[in-house]
Structures are given as structure tokens and as C-alpha cells.
Design a protein around this motif. Sequence first.
Motif, PDB file in Angstrom:
ATOM      1  N   LYS A 157       0.815  -1.220   0.000  1.00  0.00           N
ATOM      2  CA  LYS A 157       0.000   0.000   0.000  1.00  0.00           C
ATOM      3  C   LYS A 157       0.849   1.270   0.000  1.00  0.00           C
ATOM      4  CE  LYS A 157      -0.761  -0.003   4.941  1.00  0.00           C
ATOM      5  NZ  LYS A 157      -1.624  -0.394   6.016  1.00  0.00           N
ATOM      6  N   ASP A 158       2.075   1.195   0.508  1.00  0.00           N
ATOM      7  CA  ASP A 158       2.922   2.393   0.531  1.00  0.00           C
ATOM      8  C   ASP A 158       3.846   2.507  -0.669  1.00  0.00           C
ATOM      9  OD1 ASP A 158       1.858   3.099   2.985  1.00  0.00           O
ATOM     10  OD2 ASP A 158       3.242   1.747   4.031  1.00  0.00           O
ATOM     11  N   ARG A 159       3.748   1.578  -1.599  1.00  0.00           N
ATOM     12  CA  ARG A 159       4.613   1.672  -2.776  1.00  0.00           C
ATOM     13  C   ARG A 159       3.899   1.235  -4.050  1.00  0.00           C
ATOM     14  NH1 ARG A 159       8.341  -3.566  -3.005  1.00  0.00           N
ATOM     15  NH2 ARG A 159       7.443  -4.828  -1.357  1.00  0.00           N
ATOM     16  N   LEU A 160       2.690   1.743  -4.195  1.00  0.00           N
ATOM     17  CA  LEU A 160       1.878   1.351  -5.346  1.00  0.00           C
ATOM     18  C   LEU A 160       2.494   1.784  -6.679  1.00  0.00           C
ATOM     19  CD1 LEU A 160      -1.693   2.160  -3.967  1.00  0.00           C
ATOM     20  CD2 LEU A 160      -0.653  -0.096  -4.274  1.00  0.00           C
ATOM     21  N   ARG A 161       3.311   2.842  -6.627  1.00  0.00           N
ATOM     22  CA  ARG A 161       3.911   3.349  -7.874  1.00  0.00           C
ATOM     23  C   ARG A 161       5.248   2.678  -8.195  1.00  0.00           C
ATOM     24  NH1 ARG A 161      -0.173   5.126 -10.677  1.00  0.00           N
ATOM     25  NH2 ARG A 161      -1.607   6.085  -9.233  1.00  0.00           N
ATOM     26  N   ALA A 162       5.709   1.790  -7.306  1.00  0.00           N
ATOM     27  CA  ALA A 162       6.968   1.082  -7.578  1.00  0.00           C
ATOM     28  C   ALA A 162       6.740   0.037  -8.672  1.00  0.00           C
ATOM     29  CB  ALA A 162       7.462   0.395  -6.308  1.00  0.00           C
ATOM     30  N   SER A 163       7.813  -0.307  -9.349  1.00  0.00           N
ATOM     31  CA  SER A 163       7.707  -1.313 -10.408  1.00  0.00           C
ATOM     32  C   SER A 163       7.294  -2.663  -9.813  1.00  0.00           C
ATOM     33  CB  SER A 163       9.068  -1.465 -11.094  1.00  0.00           C
ATOM     34  OG  SER A 163       9.117  -2.691 -11.784  1.00  0.00           O
ATOM     35  N   ALA A 164       6.474  -3.381 -10.562  1.00  0.00           N
ATOM     36  CA  ALA A 164       6.053  -4.715 -10.122  1.00  0.00           C
ATOM     37  C   ALA A 164       7.250  -5.649  -9.982  1.00  0.00           C
ATOM     38  CB  ALA A 164       5.054  -5.292 -11.112  1.00  0.00           C
ATOM     39  N   TRP A 165       8.326  -5.330 -10.702  1.00  0.00           N
ATOM     40  CA  TRP A 165       9.514  -6.195 -10.651  1.00  0.00           C
ATOM     41  C   TRP A 165      10.241  -6.086  -9.314  1.00  0.00           C
ATOM     42  CZ3 TRP A 165       8.983  -9.477 -14.261  1.00  0.00           C
ATOM     43  CH2 TRP A 165       8.514  -9.098 -15.515  1.00  0.00           C
ATOM     44  N   THR A 166       9.883  -5.080  -8.485  1.00  0.00           N
ATOM     45  CA  THR A 166      10.547  -4.969  -7.177  1.00  0.00           C
ATOM     46  C   THR A 166       9.946  -5.947  -6.161  1.00  0.00           C
ATOM     47  OG1 THR A 166       9.059  -3.217  -6.424  1.00  0.00           O
ATOM     48  CG2 THR A 166      11.080  -2.516  -7.540  1.00  0.00           C
ATOM     49  N   LEU A 167       8.884  -6.635  -6.547  1.00  0.00           N
ATOM     50  CA  LEU A 167       8.243  -7.584  -5.614  1.00  0.00           C
ATOM     51  C   LEU A 167       8.930  -8.948  -5.679  1.00  0.00           C
ATOM     52  CD1 LEU A 167       4.514  -6.774  -6.487  1.00  0.00           C
ATOM     53  CD2 LEU A 167       5.825  -5.952  -4.519  1.00  0.00           C
ATOM     54  N   SER A 168       8.781  -9.717  -4.603  1.00  0.00           N
ATOM     55  CA  SER A 168       9.316 -11.090  -4.606  1.00  0.00           C
ATOM     56  C   SER A 168       8.452 -11.943  -5.544  1.00  0.00           C
ATOM     57  CB  SER A 168       9.247 -11.674  -3.199  1.00  0.00           C
ATOM     58  OG  SER A 168       7.888 -11.919  -2.857  1.00  0.00           O
ATOM     59  N   GLY A 169       8.927 -13.149  -5.843  1.00  0.00           N
ATOM     60  CA  GLY A 169       8.164 -14.044  -6.735  1.00  0.00           C
ATOM     61  C   GLY A 169       6.759 -14.329  -6.209  1.00  0.00           C
ATOM     62  N   GLY A 170       6.675 -14.580  -4.904  1.00  0.00           N
ATOM     63  CA  GLY A 170       5.363 -14.878  -4.310  1.00  0.00           C
ATOM     64  C   GLY A 170       4.440 -13.667  -4.354  1.00  0.00           C
ATOM     65  N   GLN A 171       5.021 -12.481  -4.105  1.00  0.00           N
ATOM     66  CA  GLN A 171       4.221 -11.248  -4.185  1.00  0.00           C
ATOM     67  C   GLN A 171       3.790 -10.996  -5.632  1.00  0.00           C
ATOM     68  OE1 GLN A 171       7.142  -8.648  -2.397  1.00  0.00           O
ATOM     69  NE2 GLN A 171       5.952  -8.463  -0.512  1.00  0.00           N
ATOM     70  N   GLN A 172       4.691 -11.263  -6.572  1.00  0.00           N
ATOM     71  CA  GLN A 172       4.339 -11.071  -7.987  1.00  0.00           C
ATOM     72  C   GLN A 172       3.161 -11.979  -8.372  1.00  0.00           C
ATOM     73  OE1 GLN A 172       7.597 -11.376 -10.767  1.00  0.00           O
ATOM     74  NE2 GLN A 172       8.846  -9.909  -9.654  1.00  0.00           N
ATOM     75  N   GLN A 173       3.168 -13.209  -7.855  1.00  0.00           N
ATOM     76  CA  GLN A 173       2.058 -14.105  -8.208  1.00  0.00           C
ATOM     77  C   GLN A 173       0.760 -13.592  -7.596  1.00  0.00           C
ATOM     78  OE1 GLN A 173       1.390 -15.775 -10.581  1.00  0.00           O
ATOM     79  NE2 GLN A 173       1.783 -17.954 -10.343  1.00  0.00           N
ATOM     80  N   ARG A 174       0.823 -13.051  -6.366  1.00  0.00           N
ATOM     81  CA  ARG A 174      -0.406 -12.488  -5.776  1.00  0.00           C
ATOM     82  C   ARG A 174      -0.834 -11.229  -6.517  1.00  0.00           C
ATOM     83  NH1 ARG A 174       0.909 -11.563  -0.072  1.00  0.00           N
ATOM     84  NH2 ARG A 174       2.999 -12.342  -0.499  1.00  0.00           N
ATOM     85  N   LEU A 175       0.147 -10.478  -7.057  1.00  0.00           N
ATOM     86  CA  LEU A 175      -0.198  -9.302  -7.873  1.00  0.00           C
ATOM     87  C   LEU A 175      -0.935  -9.738  -9.152  1.00  0.00           C
ATOM     88  CD1 LEU A 175       0.040  -6.225  -8.405  1.00  0.00           C
ATOM     89  CD2 LEU A 175       2.194  -6.713  -9.592  1.00  0.00           C
ATOM     90  N   VAL A 176      -0.447 -10.807  -9.762  1.00  0.00           N
ATOM     91  CA  VAL A 176      -1.106 -11.311 -10.972  1.00  0.00           C
ATOM     92  C   VAL A 176      -2.530 -11.765 -10.629  1.00  0.00           C
ATOM     93  CG1 VAL A 176      -1.042 -13.141 -12.705  1.00  0.00           C
ATOM     94  CG2 VAL A 176       1.061 -11.918 -12.118  1.00  0.00           C
ATOM     95  N   ILE A 177      -2.688 -12.381  -9.464  1.00  0.00           N
ATOM     96  CA  ILE A 177      -4.034 -12.788  -9.043  1.00  0.00           C
ATOM     97  C   ILE A 177      -4.900 -11.537  -8.824  1.00  0.00           C
ATOM     98  CG2 ILE A 177      -5.361 -13.915  -7.199  1.00  0.00           C
ATOM     99  CD1 ILE A 177      -3.051 -15.975  -6.996  1.00  0.00           C
ATOM    100  N   ALA A 178      -4.323 -10.489  -8.197  1.00  0.00           N
ATOM    101  CA  ALA A 178      -5.082  -9.231  -8.000  1.00  0.00           C
ATOM    102  C   ALA A 178      -5.490  -8.638  -9.349  1.00  0.00           C
ATOM    103  CB  ALA A 178      -4.230  -8.226  -7.221  1.00  0.00           C
ATOM    104  N   ARG A 179      -4.575  -8.659 -10.304  1.00  0.00           N
ATOM    105  CA  ARG A 179      -4.869  -8.113 -11.646  1.00  0.00           C
ATOM    106  C   ARG A 179      -6.036  -8.878 -12.280  1.00  0.00           C
ATOM    107  NH1 ARG A 179       0.119  -8.839 -15.321  1.00  0.00           N
ATOM    108  NH2 ARG A 179      -0.807 -10.831 -15.834  1.00  0.00           N
ATOM    109  N   THR A 180      -6.043 -10.191 -12.066  1.00  0.00           N
ATOM    110  CA  THR A 180      -7.111 -11.020 -12.634  1.00  0.00           C
ATOM    111  C   THR A 180      -8.428 -10.767 -11.898  1.00  0.00           C
ATOM    112  OG1 THR A 180      -5.390 -12.649 -13.047  1.00  0.00           O
ATOM    113  CG2 THR A 180      -7.654 -13.396 -13.318  1.00  0.00           C
TER     114      THR A 180
END
Length: 270
Positions: A157-180
Motif C-alpha cells: 500500500k505504501d509503494r503502489l507506484r513502484a515497479s512490479a519487478w521490485t516484488l518477490s516471486g510470491g508477491q508477484q504471483q499475488r499481484l497477478v491474481i489481484a490483476r485477474t
Amino acid sequence: MSVFTSSSAAGGPIIDFAAAESSLEIAGLSLAYGEKPALRDLTLRIPRHRVTAFIGPSGCGKSTLLRALNRLHDLNEEVVRRGEIRLEGQDIHAPQVDVAELRRRVGMVFQAPNPFPMSIYDNVAFGLRLQGGMRKREMDDTVEWALQSAALWEEVKDRLRASAWTLSGGQQQRLVIARTLAVQPEVLLLDEPASALDPISTLKIEELIRNLKSRLSLVLVTHNMQQAARVSDYTAFLQQGELVEYGPTRTLFTNPRLRRTENYITGRMT
Ligand SMILES: Nc1ncnc2c1ncn2[C@@H]1O[C@H](COP(=O)(O)OP(=O)(O)OP(=O)(O)O)[C@@H](O)[C@H]1O
């Protein structure tokens, strides 16, 4: 001559859902890559607001079946299909079906997290912007809702403008789920969603899957039988493109009806 030979599953499913309880109905589905059959005359219903797992040995057709459910084979000219798939009673191959809208209703998450090269916020807003017609305030609220739903909000929530690539693999997968989730699908297809992740991230994804079923229907392809047992309500066992056995997960794992299923789940056959 047809590439499909009729080979009905020995024993077949042990449960069936009424059409009214089903999100998806697969009826007599066969699919071949050119001359090579991959799915053979599958008939099963996917229940609404439950987790259904597809298990079976490598190459048995799990991913092929999953991809058929939102027409991901459309661009492969080699693919030959017979039979029907119905979403809430409507044939997904009917001429009037808009494939983009079908894929909004039936979202898909793949094995390797695939966030777009943009910010966390923009990843989640991507589908909403494509749909258009949403004001900034509503978009902000929907992005937050989707990230909350994917159990990622507190971490980003405090870094919504950061690149998605700064997230860990597990966070990236949850981001993809959020996008879906942001475009409010009715069905979520998950193809080995945790197989590239560490054990803690895997548990988070599994918890998320269990929590999401109050909201939509989920279909999970997994190699990991413990995972199928932990998260799914129903399990379909496939072998060489056939549906061998389909039933409540607990029954299938503790008291399978067929020797073929038992051999697979006890590791006597891989
Ligand atoms: N694009 C393709 N072109 C040709 N054959 C394919 C293609 N995709 C899959 N196949 C074949 O179809 C069969 C089913 O493959 P599929 O990937 O659906 O199985 P799977 O059960 O998901 O396997 P795995 O667990 O290894 O991912 C296999 O024999 C595979 O080689």
C-alpha cells in the motif's frame, strides 16, 4: 477420418453436479494437437464456489483441459476440438461469444508470475482501463479491493507506484491474481500457480485459493497431490487424456474407486 477414437473412461466420474450448481459444464470434449489426441471424450461439471483440482501424470492433459476453458487454444491452428464447454449454460464457442469478455469472466493465472513491466498500481488497473468508463476514485478503490482480495494490500500500500519487478516471486504471483480479480471474473483458472515459489509463498497462495472460493469458482492444475488435498473440494484424476475418476477430494484420496487412481495417489505410478 476423425483423429478421435472413442475411449470412454473406465469407471468414469463418481459425482455429478446439477447444472444449476455448476459454473462450467464440459460435455464430450475431445481435443487433439494435429493427429495427436490430448483429451478424450471428457464430460464433467465444475461446481460453483468450490475449488476443483485436476491431477494426473505429466502429459495427461491437465493444462490442455484448463486452457480449453477460456479458449486459449484458439490461436493454435493445429488444435482440433470436438464437444462443448458451457459457462453458466452458454456455449463458449458460440459465434456471438466475445473471447475477450469470456477471458474476463474466466481468468487465468500461469505457473511463472507474469506481471507487466509497469507499476504495481498499473498492473492491477490494466484490465479496468481496457474496459474504460471508470473514474479515478473508483479505480483507486477497485485496485485497493483487488489487492486486499489477493492478500497483498498491506505489503504494497505504501509503494503502489513502484515497479512490479521490485516484488518477490510470491508477491508477484499475488499481484497477478489481484490483476485477474480486478475485472471480477466468475472463474479463476490456476495452472501450477505455486510451483515456482518457496514454501511460505506457496502456503500464502493456498490460503488465498481457499479464501477466494466464497467469491468465485476455482480450477487448479497441480502436480502436488498434497496441495490438491489441502486446497480442493473436488478432484479430477486424468490419465492419457481420459477422465479416470472425479469425486470429493477427501474420498478420492482416502478411498479411491479405481485401482488406477490408487496407484497414482500412492505413488506406484507417476
Ligand atoms: N502446443 C502443443 N502442441 C503439441 N502437443 C502438445 C502441445 N501442448 C501439449 N501437447 C501434448 O499434449 C499432451 C497433454 O499435454 P498437457 O500439457 O496438457 O499435459 P499436462 O498433464 O498438463 O502435463 P504436465 O503436468 O507435464 O504439465 C502431451 O502429450 C503434450 O506433449
